[in-house]
Design a protein around this motif. Structure first.
Motif: not given
Length: 880
Positions: A409-417
């Protein structure tokens, strides 16, 4: 190893000590079974056993968890064994994986599945190794220092049991030196006869019972210790006699608070009785309680953790696995324990376990390191994880633990950001930051060959759409334009939205400059089709600036050049494309310098007003004047309004300039009234004929688009009228037709508020915009000013003359006063008068004049008018 085992097996003193215990070939006792069960539970291991080792066999005294194959017989005659090696060396030892050690791999126990073991020899108080406590795991396992200490504790308890057996056996010996022998027993010992009377008490028992031997011998046990009646003492003692068996129980003496391990066993012989053995186990009891509490805390912490906690030995075999690890990876503990760490990693990371092994085999250390890697779940899916790794011990005793966190989830959020940081949220195109980076990389590649160009695209009149239809429609329009730009460009091009209605395109891989022209034509063509916004069709055009990269040019320079070219394209008209040329940059620099100078022009009194008369074509004479701002630059001289007014609009300086113009013009009107300058021409027509009417003269002041959007405009006008005291109807505010049509609803509200003050409103440059009659009828205007372009065409019979006639007719129909601008010829004046145009201004009458010049012009016009009037009056009459 064989020689060591043989010597230990045949050592006479050791064999004598084993036989002295009297435990060989006897049924198993509950005490040893309890001890192994406790060790198995506290240490969380699969199996524990206690053995005595004589010359030929391992005699199992007690076990917990042994497989049937190992526990089927109490005697293990196979040789060699783990226990035999422990007895032979007299030292504790452990194996993480016996299969990896040539000396142990051939042991029968290993063939039966005992992979890992930890051993502690049982050494009596006489110093003889008689047996072994063995902890077994059926999977590779790293043994910690804490576990080694626990094994030593349980081995000491087993030795206590053995000492007890020896003591009980000695107590039953009927010899004259019996008491001397029993005094050598290391712990408390007393005997009771069949009537429960003390028959023997050693010195250690005196200390524990807190009674002297003299007080105890011959006395009844229950009379001496009445508090023991009905307690475990009574119950267990009677059971020992009843069942003729050894009983064992733990008890705490209330007087001292200490814990004791009590063994009671019937005495043989005719008299019967009971031998009772006490050992102080307070420290052991406390240690066991602490071990249980520590184990409970450890398991509570690890099982409640949301992160996976995995421990592995120096061979990268998993030895610990919590419930979070099962949830994250999908493997049950039974399937994970003993497996190699590579089961948790994708194949391409298997080589990294060698690094872990090198780390674990180093010197003892606790090295916490947080790293990111990839994990693989039971179903084969790969996911990102974060590991916090700690290493303990060294060599084959080393192990490490990893706290593993699923960071999907953190990686997905980082990619989104990251995506949001480099892309426009409305259109999904690259934003300014990403575009700048792409251009920089393209220029670096172009140094090795290739051609790069940048396009800046600005939508024409986008603000009108935003203001008239609303921001939601404006956003929809921008999204539609973004889609068209992507379709019109090539797949290798980068399309970006820089902000507002500005877009950019990076062109790479071109063979010539002409490729950029082709793309620009495709973009222009793509924008020609109206955009459908709900029930409306919106026409869109764009101004495009193109800059081609040259050797040594930086990213900022290339982007600047494209921006400059775009502004030049916009200045030349809508929907055009301009390619950057070096001279354009000089114009931009000049514009910037003018903007900087303009900010100080008011404070430095460089601005002044010129006034151009407005002539009444119907009545004759001057009707009013239009105030025109001029800039006297200290270096550049007079700068025309067409040059500096757009700069003032962009910078916002026009608001302060507009306030100054309004105040100065109205004050000048008041000064002229006080001078009586107007009286000399009142009633004098421009053809020299007398006119009795006297009309108050007006002051026309231009209002820019930026001023019209300013919420303070109405209050500023009201304040000037109040300060000067002039009649509001004498102030005429001129607004261009294009400005009036921007944000029509807000503009209409502002015009109505101005009209409520009593001022008059004029639409300037009428006919050059795109207003319709329906729109015009909504605005509270009083005057239409015909643009000079239509006046110039009068007398030629062209379309401009026809349009001028149409405008005059329209003004009459709407009962508006008409003012023609730019009248320079008498034929134009006469034709306008013939059409019914009420007023005019232009060089035919006067150029813009200073206040003093205008006063002189008025006086000169008055004298000329009187002279023409007198000449007409005294002219000689023809004779009859």
């Amino acid at each position: 190893m064989t020689q060591v085992l043989e010597e230990a097996r045949t050592r006479p003193a050791r064999l004598a000590a084993v036989n002295e215990l009297g435990l060989l070939d006897r049924p198993p006792e509950l005490a040893f079974a309890r001890l192994t069960a406790l060790a198995k539970d506290v240490m969380a291991v699969p199996a524990v056993l206690i053995t005595l080792v004589d010359a030929e066999r391992d005699f199992i005294l007690g076990q917990a968890g042994l497989p049937d194959a190992m526990a089927a017989s109490r005697e293990v005659r196979q040789s060699p064994t783990f226990c035999q090696y422990s007895v032979a060396t007299g030292q504790p030892y452990s194996l993480e994986d016996a299969r990896l050690h040539p000396g142990f791999a051939a042991f029968p126990a290993v063939a039966m599945g005992a992979v890992a073991c930890a051993n502690a020899p049982l050494i009596t108080s006489a110093g003889q190794a008689v047996g072994n406590l063995c902890v077994i795991d059926f999977a590779p396992r790293a043994w910690t220092s804490e576990q080694h200490a626990m094994i030593g504790t349980f081995a000491a308890a087993a030795v206590t049991e053995l000492d007890l057996r020896r003591a009980v056996k000695l107590a039953q010996i009927a010899t004259t030196d019996r008491e001397e022998v029993l005094e050598t027993v290391p712990d408390a010992l007393f005997t009771l006869d069949a009537q429960w009377r003390f028959t023997f008490v050693n010195s250690k028992a005196e200390a524990i019972l807190q009674r002297s031997r003299h007080d105890l011998l011959g006395n009844d046990h229950w009379q001496m210790f009445p508090e023991a009646v009905g307690t475990a003492y009574d119950t267990e003692y009677h059971r020992a006699l009843r069942d003729n068996a050894v009983v064992r129980f733990d008890t705490q003496f209330e007087s001292t608070g200490r814990w004791y391990d009590v063994h009671a066993q019937p005495l043989t012989g005719a008299e019967g009785g009971l031998s009772v053995y006490f050992r102080d186990i307070s420290e052991r009891h406390t240690a066991e309680a602490e071990l249980r509490e520590s184990e409970m805390r450890f398991r509570s912490v690890t099982e409640s953790a949301t992160d996976a906690i995995v421990a592995a030995n120096a061979d990268n075999r998993i030895v610990f696995w919590n419930s979070a690890a099962e949830r994250i990876f999908g493997h049950a503990p039974s399937a994970a324990i003993g497996q190699h760490l590579t089961m948790l990693m994708p194949p391409h990371l298997h080589a990294h376990t060698a690094t872990l092994k090198r780390t674990a085999s180093g010197a003892f250390r606790l090295a916490n390191e947080v790293v990111e890697a990839e994990g693989v779940r039971r179903d084969g899916t790969v996911f990102p994880m974060e590991l916090s790794i700690g290493t303990w011990g060294s060599g084959q005793s080393a192990m490490f633990t990893a706290i593993i966190r699923d960071i999907t989830q953190r990686k997905q959020l980082e990619e989104q950001l990251a995506y949001q940081a480099f892309h426009d949220s409305l259109t999904g195109l690259a934003n300014r930051t990403l575009f700048h980076d792409r251009v920089e990389r393209a220029l670096a590649r172009a140094m090795r060959g290739g051609h790069v160009a940048v396009m800046f695209i600005d939508l024409d009149d986008f603000k009108t759409v935003n203001d008239s239809l609303g921001h939601s429609h404006g956003d929809a329009l921008l999204s539609a334009i973004a889609t068209r730009l992507q379709r019109a460009t090539r797949g290798c091009d980068t399309v970006a939205r820089l902000g507002g209605d500005e877009f950019a395109v990076l062109l790479e891989g071109m063979t010539s400059d002409g490729d950029a022209d082709v793309v620009a034509e495709r973009i222009t063509s793509a924008l020609d089709t109206p955009v459908q916004l709900e029930m409306r069709e919106v026409l869109v055009s764009a101004s495009i600036g193109v800059a081609h990269a040259h050797a040594g040019e930086t990213t900022d320079e290339l982007l600047r050049n494209a921006d400059v070219a775009m502004y030049h394209a916009k200045g030349r008209g809508k929907g055009g494309t301009t390619v950057f040329e070096p001279g354009m940059h000089n114009a931009v620099i000049e514009r910037m310098e003018l903007g900087a100078d303009l900010r100080h022009a008011l404070a430095r009194h460089q601005l002044f007003l010129a006034y151009q008369p407005i002539i009444d074509l119907e009545r004759g004479g001057i009707q009013g004047v239009e105030a025109l701002v001029r800039w006297q630059h200290p270096v550049r001289g007079i700068i025309p309004p067409l040059t500096f007014i757009p700069i003032a609009e962009e910078s916002g300086t026009i608001l302060r300039i507009g306030q100054w113009v309004l105040q100065t013009a109205c004050q000048q009107l008041l000064d002229w009234d006080a001078e009586g300058s107007w009286a000399s021409v009142d009633g004098i027509a421009n053809d020299g004929m007398a006119n009795d009417a006297c009309v108050p003269l007006s002051m026309n002041v231009n209002v820019s688009a930026r001023q019209l959007q300013d919420p303070a405009l109405v209050s500023d006008v009201a304040a000037v009228l109040a300060r000067t005291g002039i009649e509001p109807s004498r102030l005429v505010l001129e607004i261009t037709e294009t400005v009036v049509m921007q944000n029509t609803r807000a503009t209409l509200e502002t015009l109505r508020a101005l009209k409520a003050l009593g001022v008059r409103l004029a639409i300037d440059d009428f006919g050059t915009g795109y207003s319709s009659l329906s729109y015009l009828q909504q605005f509270p205007v009083d005057i239409l000013k015909i643009d000079k372009a239509f006046v110039d065409g009068m007398g030629t019979g062209g379309s401009d003359a026809t349009l001028a006639e149409t405008i005059v007719a329209l003004g009459k129909a709407m009962r508006l006063r008409l003012v023609a601008e730019g009248v320079e010829e008498t034929t134009q004046r006469d034709q306008l008068r013939a059409l019914g145009c009420s007023s005019a201004q232009g060089y035919l009458f006067a150029k813009p004049l200073s206040p003093v010049q205008l006063s002189g012009w008025i006086a000169a016009e008055a004298r000329a008018s009187r002279q023409r009037l007198v000449h007409t009056t005294i002219a000689p009459q023809p004779l009859d």
